[in-house]
Design a protein around this motif. Structure first.
Motif, PDB file in Angstrom:
ATOM      1  N   LYS A   1      16.874  34.565  31.051  1.00  0.00           N
ATOM      2  CA  LYS A   1      15.894  33.493  30.924  1.00  0.00           C
ATOM      3  C   LYS A   1      15.758  32.725  32.236  1.00  0.00           C
ATOM      4  CE  LYS A   1      14.805  29.597  27.863  1.00  0.00           C
ATOM      5  NZ  LYS A   1      15.293  28.791  26.720  1.00  0.00           N
ATOM      6  N   VAL A   2      16.892  32.458  32.872  1.00  0.00           N
ATOM      7  CA  VAL A   2      16.859  31.770  34.158  1.00  0.00           C
ATOM      8  C   VAL A   2      16.076  32.579  35.181  1.00  0.00           C
ATOM      9  CG1 VAL A   2      18.287  31.041  36.117  1.00  0.00           C
ATOM     10  CG2 VAL A   2      18.976  30.467  33.781  1.00  0.00           C
TER      11      VAL A   2
ATOM     12  N   ASN B   1      12.013  32.448  34.900  1.00  0.00           N
ATOM     13  CA  ASN B   1      11.245  31.230  35.136  1.00  0.00           C
ATOM     14  C   ASN B   1      10.868  31.096  36.604  1.00  0.00           C
ATOM     15  OD1 ASN B   1      11.157  29.211  32.628  1.00  0.00           O
ATOM     16  ND2 ASN B   1      13.064  30.400  32.544  1.00  0.00           N
ATOM     17  N   LYS B   2       9.637  30.656  36.835  1.00  0.00           N
ATOM     18  CA  LYS B   2       9.117  30.473  38.182  1.00  0.00           C
ATOM     19  C   LYS B   2       9.193  29.000  38.553  1.00  0.00           C
ATOM     20  CE  LYS B   2       7.814  34.810  38.511  1.00  0.00           C
ATOM     21  NZ  LYS B   2       8.471  35.746  39.459  1.00  0.00           N
ATOM     22  N   LEU B   3       9.929  28.718  39.620  1.00  0.00           N
ATOM     23  CA  LEU B   3      10.127  27.343  40.055  1.00  0.00           C
ATOM     24  C   LEU B   3       9.617  27.161  41.477  1.00  0.00           C
ATOM     25  CD1 LEU B   3      13.791  26.770  38.808  1.00  0.00           C
ATOM     26  CD2 LEU B   3      11.678  26.202  37.608  1.00  0.00           C
TER      27      LEU B   3
ATOM     28  N   ARG C   1       5.520  16.101  32.024  1.00  0.00           N
ATOM     29  CA  ARG C   1       5.686  17.214  31.078  1.00  0.00           C
ATOM     30  C   ARG C   1       4.930  16.974  29.776  1.00  0.00           C
ATOM     31  NH1 ARG C   1      11.833  19.457  31.545  1.00  0.00           N
ATOM     32  NH2 ARG C   1      12.414  17.578  30.402  1.00  0.00           N
TER      33      ARG C   1
ATOM     34  N   ASP D   1      18.637  25.661  27.233  1.00  0.00           N
ATOM     35  CA  ASP D   1      17.335  25.022  27.042  1.00  0.00           C
ATOM     36  C   ASP D   1      16.940  24.126  28.199  1.00  0.00           C
ATOM     37  OD1 ASP D   1      18.547  22.507  24.638  1.00  0.00           O
ATOM     38  OD2 ASP D   1      19.265  23.113  26.611  1.00  0.00           O
TER      39      ASP D   1
ATOM     40  N   PHE E   1      15.188  24.573  30.810  1.00  0.00           N
ATOM     41  CA  PHE E   1      13.817  24.667  31.322  1.00  0.00           C
ATOM     42  C   PHE E   1      12.822  23.902  30.456  1.00  0.00           C
ATOM     43  CE2 PHE E   1      15.832  28.204  33.448  1.00  0.00           C
ATOM     44  CZ  PHE E   1      15.283  28.135  34.713  1.00  0.00           C
ATOM     45  N   GLU E   2      13.094  23.780  29.158  1.00  0.00           N
ATOM     46  CA  GLU E   2      12.144  23.125  28.269  1.00  0.00           C
ATOM     47  C   GLU E   2      12.433  21.649  28.055  1.00  0.00           C
ATOM     48  OE1 GLU E   2      13.637  26.055  27.392  1.00  0.00           O
ATOM     49  OE2 GLU E   2      11.908  27.342  27.828  1.00  0.00           O
TER      50      GLU E   2
ATOM     51  N   VAL F   1      17.328  26.536  38.712  1.00  0.00           N
ATOM     52  CA  VAL F   1      17.092  25.739  37.505  1.00  0.00           C
ATOM     53  C   VAL F   1      16.482  24.403  37.914  1.00  0.00           C
ATOM     54  CG1 VAL F   1      18.950  26.806  36.178  1.00  0.00           C
ATOM     55  CG2 VAL F   1      19.432  24.789  37.583  1.00  0.00           C
TER      56      VAL F   1
ATOM     57  N   ALA G   1       9.237  23.483  37.437  1.00  0.00           N
ATOM     58  CA  ALA G   1       8.370  24.603  37.085  1.00  0.00           C
ATOM     59  C   ALA G   1       7.159  24.575  38.020  1.00  0.00           C
ATOM     60  CB  ALA G   1       7.927  24.478  35.633  1.00  0.00           C
ATOM     61  N   GLN G   2       6.643  25.738  38.354  1.00  0.00           N
ATOM     62  CA  GLN G   2       5.591  25.820  39.362  1.00  0.00           C
ATOM     63  C   GLN G   2       4.394  24.933  39.042  1.00  0.00           C
ATOM     64  OE1 GLN G   2       4.630  29.980  39.928  1.00  0.00           O
ATOM     65  NE2 GLN G   2       6.154  30.209  41.544  1.00  0.00           N
TER      66      GLN G   2
END
Length: 460
Positions: A222-223, A226-228, A276, A371, A373-374, A407, A429-430
């Motif tokens: 999951k890590v 994700n696009k950061l 967010r 969790d 990222f969310e 992260v 997050a991008q």
């Protein structure tokens, strides 16, 4: 006798192996905190206007390694699955390179991360244990027309951020012929502090949790998906002072106090919560990365050198995060930090030691990792670290670069002038990083101050 020998030479770079010149082949068994990070490398990059002397740096580095034998050693697996640093003086990699590019005016408006790969090459974490892989790698790049870029990569399993900077300060002082304290590498001193708590609240507050192999794999995947992106911006001292005055006025309780960093953290958390725009009843978590060493008091020597970092979490609803007065939110931040008591840390050390004894340290991770990222963001505050006092014979650096992270993280650093301002790196997050760069969100982020009549700039 200190030694360094040339390994590879080309038209663009020369590679040396720097050694202290002595070894006792002792094994420094890594602690539970050390094992949390895995054998990844932490890259730090420093930019100097004047040109550093590579030969002199190698000589002073060799002398410094006499007090830091794990850095000149190699990482080996213990019988129970743990790790040790074998102090065999196998050497540190030192590369000296020449760039055809001139030094640029790097800073928050012009970050170097997109081009930093040309200045500091990564070392794979999968080729470290039980291999002849240096645990410290230095890359000195001489820029056209003068100036130097010093890249430092230390294997994170040996030291956290504070102790990485402690080593760099030691090298700086050795280079200039100044005294510095003898570091303590005895991990057993930390292990001995472990004591499981019978208090359910303390047990529930542990920053780490043991998980199954499947859950660990799922979280890591999951890590990776994700696009950061990371943006940087500077909060001037006057802006922070105005922010703190606003927060302090909202605290009417007798004796209420919050620090500048508490207020800045609360402000950033609140702005990111607005950005967010999650449902009102959604949970919003804030993680505070803390140095455990000072909180353990005299039980651990001040010169202890190794990983000694924990974290704690506080939560609120998305609606409360958006509407809560800044002062009250800063109090939540302060309470989160204060939750890291000596009893909580002793329990955590015992917990990590139990997993090491069972040979399953690799199955421990942060409680919020699945969790993050969310619902969460973590704060890593380096504002008190001597990032701009690393003088290696050509003055102090004019810029320091922190790496992009995998992260969502907010990294807080001092400014080069060390004038009470803060440089803040926002790894998001991008889509959120793109929004932060917009005029509207930039104005919200810098609602308490301006720079030349305009919001302070955000760099990529």
């Amino acid at each position: 006798m200190t030694t360094f020998r040339r390994v590879v030479e080309s038209r663009e770079e020369r590679s040396f192996l720097v050694r202290a010149g002595r070894a006792d082949n002792a094994r420094v068994r890594l602690s539970g905190y050390d094992l949390l990070t895995g054998p990844w490398y932490t890259p730090l990059t420093f930019f100097y206007r004047e040109t550093l002397d590579g030969a002199q740096l190698r000589a002073s580095l060799a002398r410094t390694l006499r007090r830091y034998p794990p850095l000149a050693g190699r990482l080996v697996r213990d019988r129970d699955g743990g790790l040790s640093a074998l102090c065999n003086d196998a050497g540190v990699r030192f590369i000296e390179a020449v760039s055809p590019e001139p030094m640029r005016e790097y800073g928050p408006q012009l970050r170097t991360e997109p081009v930093i790969g040309h200045l500091l090459r990564e070392v794979s974490a999968f080729r470290v244990i039980d291999r002849d892989t240096p645990l410290l790698k230095i890359r000195l790049t001489q820029m056209r027309g003068g100036g130097s870029v010093l890249g430092v990569m230390i294997n994170h399993s040996l030291a956290d951020g504070a102790n990485t900077l402690a080593f760099l300060e030691s090298w700086s002082r050795e280079h200039r012929g100044l005294p510095y304290p003898e570091p303590c590498h005895d991990r057993s001193l930390l292990d001995a502090l472990g004591q499981e708590s019978a208090d359910p609240a303390i047990v529930d507050a542990r920053a780490f949790v043991g998980v199954s192999r499947l859950r660990l794999l799922t979280t890591n995947i999951k890590v990776g998906l994700n696009k950061l992106a990371t943006v940087a911006t500077r909060f001037e001292a006057a802006e922070l002072a105005a922010m703190k005055r606003t927060a302090q006025k909202q605290l009417t309780d007798t004796g209420s106090w919050v620090s500048t960093n508490d207020v800045l953290t609360a402000h950033i958390w609140q702005v990111l919560g607005e950005l967010r725009a999650r449902p009102d009843d959604a949970a919003e978590w804030l993680g505070m990365i803390i140095g455990a060493q000072s909180r353990l008091g005299a039980a651990l020597p001040a010169e202890y050198w190794g990983n000694c970092v924990s974290n704690s979490w506080t939560r609120t609803s998305a609606a409360a995060l958006r509407t809560r007065p800044l002062g009250r939110l800063a109090q939540d931040v302060r309470a989160c930090l204060d939750a890291n008591t000596a009893d909580k840390l002793r329990d955590e050390i015992a917990f990590l030691n139990s997993y090491r004894r069972a040979g399953v340290s690799r199955h421990v991770m942060s409680v919020r990792a699945p969790d993050v990222f969310e619902t969460a963001v973590s704060i890593n505050n380096w504002s008190q670290f001597p990032l701009y006092r690393i003088d290696l014979g050509a003055g102090t650096p004019f810029w320091y670069e922190f790496p992009d992270l995998p992260v969502p993280t907010v990294h807080i650093a001092p400014t080069p002038a060390e004038d009470g301002g803060r440089d803040v790196y926002l790894c998001l997050a991008q889509e959120h990083a793109a929004a932060v760069r917009s005029p509207a969100w930039l104005e919200r982020l810098h609602a308490y101050g301006t720079l030349h009549g305009k919001p302070a700039p955000v760099g990529e």
